[in-house]
Enzyme design. Sequence first.
Site, PDB file in Angstrom:
ATOM      1  CB  CYS A   2      -0.881   0.031   1.235  1.00 17.15           C
ATOM      2  SG  CYS A   2      -1.845  -1.450   1.467  1.00 17.15           S
ATOM      3  NE  ARG A  27       4.554   1.736  -1.211  1.00 20.05           N
ATOM      4  CZ  ARG A  27       5.514   1.886  -0.296  1.00 20.05           C
ATOM      5  NH1 ARG A  27       6.569   2.611  -0.587  1.00 20.05           N
ATOM      6  NH2 ARG A  27       5.425   1.345   0.882  1.00 20.05           N
ATOM      7  CD1 TRP A  74      -0.335  -5.621  -3.752  1.00 19.57           C
ATOM      8  CD2 TRP A  74      -0.143  -6.498  -1.693  1.00 19.57           C
ATOM      9  NE1 TRP A  74       0.184  -6.888  -3.874  1.00 19.57           N
ATOM     10  CE2 TRP A  74       0.309  -7.452  -2.626  1.00 19.57           C
ATOM     11  CE3 TRP A  74      -0.113  -6.827  -0.351  1.00 19.57           C
ATOM     12  CZ2 TRP A  74       0.776  -8.703  -2.254  1.00 19.57           C
ATOM     13  CZ3 TRP A  74       0.352  -8.080   0.026  1.00 19.57           C
ATOM     14  CH2 TRP A  74       0.790  -8.994  -0.937  1.00 19.57           C
ATOM     15  CG  ASN A  98       1.935  -0.132   3.853  1.00 17.41           C
ATOM     16  OD1 ASN A  98       1.586  -1.277   3.582  1.00 17.41           O
ATOM     17  ND2 ASN A  98       3.161   0.321   3.664  1.00 17.41           N
ATOM     18  N   GLY A  99       0.070  -2.127   5.917  1.00 15.02           N
ATOM     19  CA  GLY A  99       0.572  -3.119   6.859  1.00 15.02           C
ATOM     20  C   GLY A  99      -0.530  -4.063   7.291  1.00 15.02           C
ATOM     21  CD  GLU A 477      16.390 -12.282 -11.003  1.00 12.93           C
ATOM     22  OE1 GLU A 477      15.939 -12.838  -9.993  1.00 12.93           O
ATOM     23  OE2 GLU A 477      16.050 -11.146 -11.372  1.00 12.93           O
ATOM     24  CE  LYS A 481      12.892 -10.403 -12.305  1.00  9.23           C
ATOM     25  NZ  LYS A 481      13.599  -9.799 -11.239  1.00  9.23           N
ATOM     26  CD  GLU A 484       9.191 -10.703 -10.667  1.00 13.08           C
ATOM     27  OE1 GLU A 484       8.638 -10.251  -9.661  1.00 13.08           O
ATOM     28  OE2 GLU A 484      10.412 -10.617 -10.860  1.00 13.08           O
ATOM     29  CG  HIS A 500      19.843 -35.963  -9.457  1.00 12.92           C
ATOM     30  ND1 HIS A 500      20.290 -37.197  -9.061  1.00 12.92           N
ATOM     31  CD2 HIS A 500      20.918 -35.306  -9.929  1.00 12.92           C
ATOM     32  CE1 HIS A 500      21.596 -37.287  -9.272  1.00 12.92           C
ATOM     33  NE2 HIS A 500      21.995 -36.144  -9.801  1.00 12.92           N
ATOM     34  CE  LYS A 600      10.962  -2.096  -7.248  1.00  7.36           C
ATOM     35  NZ  LYS A 600      11.671  -3.097  -8.068  1.00  7.36           N
TER      36      LYS A 600
END
Length: 605
Positions: A2, A27, A74, A98-99, A477, A481, A484, A500, A600
């Site tokens: 948020c 964000r 968010w 926010n939180g 990575e 990437k 997401e 394996h 973010k």
Amino acid sequence: MCGIIGIVGTSSVQDRLIESLKRLEYRGYDSAGIAGFGPDGIERRRAAGKLRNLEEVLAGDPLTASVGIGHTRWATHGPPTVGNAHPHQAGRVTLVHNGIIENFAELKAELKAEGRVFSTDTDTEVVAQLLDRELASKAPLEAFKATLDQVRGAFALVVMIEGETNLLLGAREGPPLIVGYGDGEMFLGSDALAVGPFTNRVAYLEDGDYVAIDHNGARVFEKSGRPVDRPVQVVPQSPALMEKGNYRHFMEKEIHDQPEGCQRTIAAYVDALGGLTAVPGGVDFAALNRIQIVGCGTAYLAGLIGKYLIEPLADLPVDVEVASEFRYRQPALRPDCLVVAISQSGETADTLAALRYCQARGMKSAAVVNAVGSTMAREVDVVWPIHCGPEIGVASTKAFTAQVSVLTAIAVAAARARGRIDEAEERRLVAVLMEAPRLIAESINLEEAVKSIALEVSRARDVLFLGRGPMYPLALEGALKLKEISYIHAEGYAAGELKHGPIALVDEHTPIVILAPFDSYFEKSASNMSEVMARGGQVVFITDPEGERHAPAGARVVVTAPRCDPLIAPLVMAAPIQLLAYYVAVQKGADVDQPRNLAKSVTVE
Ligand code: F6R
């Protein structure tokens, strides 16, 4: 997560609240709202989805106010509907948060038992209800403190109270909140970017602080209620930093920013004229017995690359762990170990908690951060900044290569300090590192080659990324990437692990991206490539000219990055995997800069 803005202004705030919320879009959010003191009391406007929806609401029903608050949400508790969008209201109180309020369920039950009626699914509403209850018997500041004393969790709050038209209250416990000082105007915001268009003079609240702002300034208090001074700092930032320029997305711009971002970062860690490393902070690498790296997501993977560089070069053990696991598993730590937190934002809740865990056990601490005003930067013994500029795209790109640049310089500096290399070798490695920005730029020039693969990869349901040595974390990575921003399922594996288990996934529909420059691991990676092709797998081979010459015939696509010293291969090979994710996401029409569900700056655990 948020985003929050509050303005005690001298002229209309509607457009400024929206401007600020646009700066906080990076964000990640799924609904938005604003509120202000109108002629007949507090008015609010909210909308689900993107800010343009809120702007449409405001076009039909503008807000007339010179003091107001704004929020991008968010979702954590309750779906992203208009009803759950902030600001939330109860009686005289309107607030944004926010939180997470961890004890919201018990507080809600208590308030309901008193007859209070809730209208949202959120945890936030309990704070509004509690404060409204306290206001019945207390003055605003006293009521606010009494409320804060009852809530548990992680929060940044900004509050308006009916009748207190020149006042905003704010509080911070976990997620950051800054106070902005303008000319006759005052601001509260989630970060300095939020107030960037209005002022560059900010003070950072500490955990537990609460604040009252009005036209005359700010009064800050510690958790105990004792008044406290938080120094006002001038933060350098230009509105131009937030522009996309000619790029379609911030991510595309930030991929292209990498040569410059790495160049500026490397310049801060080497003495270009003397040709040797010059790592700031005075850490005595010779005296260390171990480095413990903690981070999340891409920052963690940068740390993993650091391990592959530092251990062989400096003969210094490096442990790397995702912060969310590290902080809870009671790791065995020793004071002669340096903890290094890696974080673009410097605010990630798990990384911060892991860092504090180590500090509490007597360990010296360092942080590789982009946001130099962040909580981590302020709490560590040594700050190792990256110098790539603000990163706006949710998917980290230029912060990643800048973090790897710092760790590469540290590997060389530690090797020299520990007597594992002589001055001549240090000079050679520093020269190699200083070449990296030019080679990264060449690697970015592979854009067209990568774009030509994107259509095929965009049709895949699953994609595997394989690598050995430092290409293994880079494979992880690449998979992160891709998943997401394109929402395609992707996994990264150490190429040696293929047999394996993961080889069972290989068929003609699954692209396998193999990262293999012509290094000491090459022959083994080439064998893995043959094994994949023997089973009909479609290989995308990312290598260098020498690797291309020695590759087994039959790779579907070869992307040929410039040849480089192994020291900087992770930096040079990063762009192709970033570009692959980017073009696949564009091909799929995905929201590249704000992928669904992602934030973010993850300020809750
Ligand atoms: C992935 C990504 C995230 C972040 C992670 C840590 O592209 O951006 O995985 O790397 O959330 O964030 P910071 O670096 O701010 O601690």
